[in-house]
Write a protein that holds these residues in place. Structure first.
Motif, PDB file in Angstrom:
ATOM      1  N   THR A   9       0.832  -1.202   0.000  1.00  0.00           N
ATOM      2  CA  THR A   9       0.000   0.000   0.000  1.00  0.00           C
ATOM      3  C   THR A   9       0.867   1.252   0.000  1.00  0.00           C
ATOM      4  O   THR A   9       0.620   2.198  -0.756  1.00  0.00           O
ATOM      5  N   LEU A  10       1.900   1.248   0.843  1.00  0.00           N
ATOM      6  CA  LEU A  10       2.792   2.397   0.939  1.00  0.00           C
ATOM      7  C   LEU A  10       3.491   2.663  -0.387  1.00  0.00           C
ATOM      8  O   LEU A  10       3.620   3.810  -0.821  1.00  0.00           O
ATOM      9  N   GLN A  11       3.934   1.615  -1.063  1.00  0.00           N
ATOM     10  CA  GLN A  11       4.650   1.777  -2.320  1.00  0.00           C
ATOM     11  C   GLN A  11       3.756   2.404  -3.394  1.00  0.00           C
ATOM     12  O   GLN A  11       4.183   3.283  -4.140  1.00  0.00           O
ATOM     13  N   GLU A  12       2.509   1.974  -3.437  1.00  0.00           N
ATOM     14  CA  GLU A  12       1.555   2.539  -4.393  1.00  0.00           C
ATOM     15  C   GLU A  12       1.257   3.998  -4.061  1.00  0.00           C
ATOM     16  O   GLU A  12       1.220   4.863  -4.943  1.00  0.00           O
ATOM     17  N   GLU A  13       1.036   4.293  -2.780  1.00  0.00           N
ATOM     18  CA  GLU A  13       0.749   5.670  -2.367  1.00  0.00           C
ATOM     19  C   GLU A  13       1.932   6.587  -2.669  1.00  0.00           C
ATOM     20  O   GLU A  13       1.744   7.723  -3.126  1.00  0.00           O
ATOM     21  N   HIS A  19       4.461  11.178  -8.354  1.00  0.00           N
ATOM     22  CA  HIS A  19       3.905  11.570  -9.651  1.00  0.00           C
ATOM     23  C   HIS A  19       3.327  12.980  -9.587  1.00  0.00           C
ATOM     24  O   HIS A  19       3.581  13.818 -10.474  1.00  0.00           O
ATOM     25  N   GLU A  20       2.561  13.286  -8.542  1.00  0.00           N
ATOM     26  CA  GLU A  20       1.967  14.616  -8.398  1.00  0.00           C
ATOM     27  C   GLU A  20       3.039  15.675  -8.160  1.00  0.00           C
ATOM     28  O   GLU A  20       2.968  16.786  -8.701  1.00  0.00           O
ATOM     29  N   LYS A  64       3.587   4.472 -14.279  1.00  0.00           N
ATOM     30  CA  LYS A  64       3.560   3.041 -14.527  1.00  0.00           C
ATOM     31  C   LYS A  64       3.425   2.251 -13.228  1.00  0.00           C
ATOM     32  O   LYS A  64       4.181   2.445 -12.302  1.00  0.00           O
ATOM     33  N   LYS A  65       2.491   1.338 -13.196  1.00  0.00           N
ATOM     34  CA  LYS A  65       2.237   0.569 -11.982  1.00  0.00           C
ATOM     35  C   LYS A  65       3.314  -0.459 -11.677  1.00  0.00           C
ATOM     36  O   LYS A  65       3.380  -0.972 -10.579  1.00  0.00           O
ATOM     37  N   GLU A  66       4.162  -0.783 -12.676  1.00  0.00           N
ATOM     38  CA  GLU A  66       5.158  -1.818 -12.397  1.00  0.00           C
ATOM     39  C   GLU A  66       6.141  -1.400 -11.312  1.00  0.00           C
ATOM     40  O   GLU A  66       6.826  -2.225 -10.732  1.00  0.00           O
ATOM     41  N   LEU A  67       6.218  -0.097 -11.020  1.00  0.00           N
ATOM     42  CA  LEU A  67       7.057   0.342  -9.921  1.00  0.00           C
ATOM     43  C   LEU A  67       6.576  -0.238  -8.598  1.00  0.00           C
ATOM     44  O   LEU A  67       7.339  -0.348  -7.654  1.00  0.00           O
TER      45      LEU A  67
END
Length: 430
Positions: A9-13, A19-20, A64-67
């Motif tokens: 969850t943390l990595q996605e957030e 990105h922002e 990119k979501k692969e990150l």
């Protein structure tokens, strides 16, 4: 580190935060370019335009979501949290530096801005990969933390009860003291089981783990079979290299990286500036008995894999529930191959009707054979002497581009020659 934030969850957030931040930085760099242009500082303007191009690339990468599903750097859970914090903080520092440059009337310190962009690029390529090992480490710490919190809460509640009891005894008549003393022996909280047991049950249900001491306690026979299987795969991965990708590309010329632990072995091929994996072949110990849980887990994994990636995943266990095996034999996904390996039966379970499963089954099997591309060519020459690209594609699984790349390589090495004959045909060089 904030253990309440699960690593995935943390990595996605954090990806979204960066990105922002980068988008905001990009818009301010545009204003900074206008400022230096008006100041007729051509050197700074040129340098800032180059930085703008680099930041544009970083904004694209951060989308990119692969990150979140494919890391590029190894490390433990402490390394992961430190890197993630640095990853976001550097992005904030870059934005702040650009805003400061806009606000000041002094000359622009392009060097400092460029240095921060360098650090962010490094942050992209050094994000810690979330392996089963460091996720288990996180989960074990959660168990310990919740157990400590529960024990502290129980201790405080007990102290409050004892304090209330003491105050009541001081006020109550002698006969009431006796009654209260008897009642206090049967407080519900005093008859509860060990709170650590509740925490372990709760966490095990959520993460499919056991307490650390139990997690490693496999019986000797199972452990022996597991190590034998892992060692077999390790030798296979070290000595051989995938030649055909999931989409038919020729990949034998790309770097094949092998990673090993006591209960897992992984091979991967990465490409591009940020070394994004195009192929991961993963085998690791995973003890799951619940069919619903494994279905949800595999679906969640499949959702993280991008269009230009493929993962071939194998869960290892001493034995598998029949319903799980039946489901695995029907599972098919265009970017995720799924296998089960049964140690007791020495059996590899998967959907054999799936073309990519058949292509990658060799990398999960304890034995198995793989026909090399050069052997296919030898067979074609033995049967017909001359062959064309269409026949190579038919028998190898390569697409047209992949087949041409492979054959061109053999022609350059003078292993084969192009004999023409209308449609290009090939045979062994004399």
């Amino acid at each position: 580190m904030d253990l309440e934030s699960h690593p995935t969850t943390l990595q996605e957030e954090n990806r979204k935060k960066v990105h922002e931040l980068l988008k905001s930085t990009h818009s301010r760099i545009e204003k900074l370019i206008q400022k230096t242009y008006q100041q007729k500082d051509s050197a700074a303007t040129s340098q800032l335009r180059q930085l703008r191009t680099r930041i544009t690339g970083l904004v694209s990468e951060a989308e990119k979501k692969e990150l979140d599903s494919f890391g590029s750097h190894e490390g433990n859970i402490d390394d992961f949290y430190e890197n993630e914090e640095r990853f976001v903080e550097t992005s904030r520092m870059l934005l702040q530096e650009v805003e400061n440059a806009l606000a000041t009337g002094e000359s622009i310190d392009v060097f400092t801005i460029s240095d921060l962009v360098d650090k962010i690029e490094m942050g992209f390529s050094h994000r810690i990969e979330l392996t089963s090992k460091n996720l288990s480490e996180y989960e074990n710490r959660i168990v310990s933390k919740k157990q400590a919190q529960r024990e502290e809460r129980e201790r405080q509640e007990k102290e409050l009860r004892e304090q209330d009891q003491k105050e009541a005894e001081e006020k109550a008549p002698a006969e009431d003291k006796i009654e209260m003393s008897e009642t206090s022996e049967t407080f519900p909280s005093e008859t509860k089981t060990n709170p650590a047991d509740d925490i372990e049950d709760e966490t095990s249900a959520r993460y499919d783990i056991q307490a650390p001491a139990k997690k490693s306690e496999l019986d000797t026979e199972t452990l022996s079979k597991l190590y034998r299987y892992i060692n077999t795969l390790e030798q296979k991965f070290e000595k051989q290299h995938p030649e055909v990708s999931y989409n038919g590309e020729y990949i034998a010329d790309k770097q094949w990286k092998v990673e090993l632990s006591k209960r897992s072995v992984r091979g991967s091929i990465k490409e591009g500036r940020f070394k994004t994996p195009m192929l991961i072949v993963d085998n690791y110990w995973k003890s799951i008995d619940d069919k619903r849980e494994i279905i949800e887990m595999i679906q969640a994994k499949a959702n993280t894999i991008e269009q230009n990636q493929y993962m071939s995943l194998c869960f290892i266990n001493s034995s598998w529930d029949q319903s799980i095996k039946d489901w695995a034999r029907t599972y098919s996904h265009q970017r995720l191959g799924f296998f089960l390996y049964d140690l007791v039966e020495d059996d590899l379970i998967y959907n054999e009707t799936d073309e990519n499963n058949r292509k990658f089954a060799f990398w999960h099997s304890s034995n198995g054979t793989r026909t090399k591309l050069t052997e296919i060519v030898d067979q074609l020459i033995e049967e017909e002497e001359y062959f064309d690209l269409g026949e190579v594609m038919e028998y190898s699984g390569l697409n047209l581009t992949g087949a041409k790349k492979f054959i061109d390589g053999l022609v350059k090495k003078k292993v084969l020659i192009d004999v023409g004959l209308g449609t290009p045909k090939y045979t062994r060089s004399k």
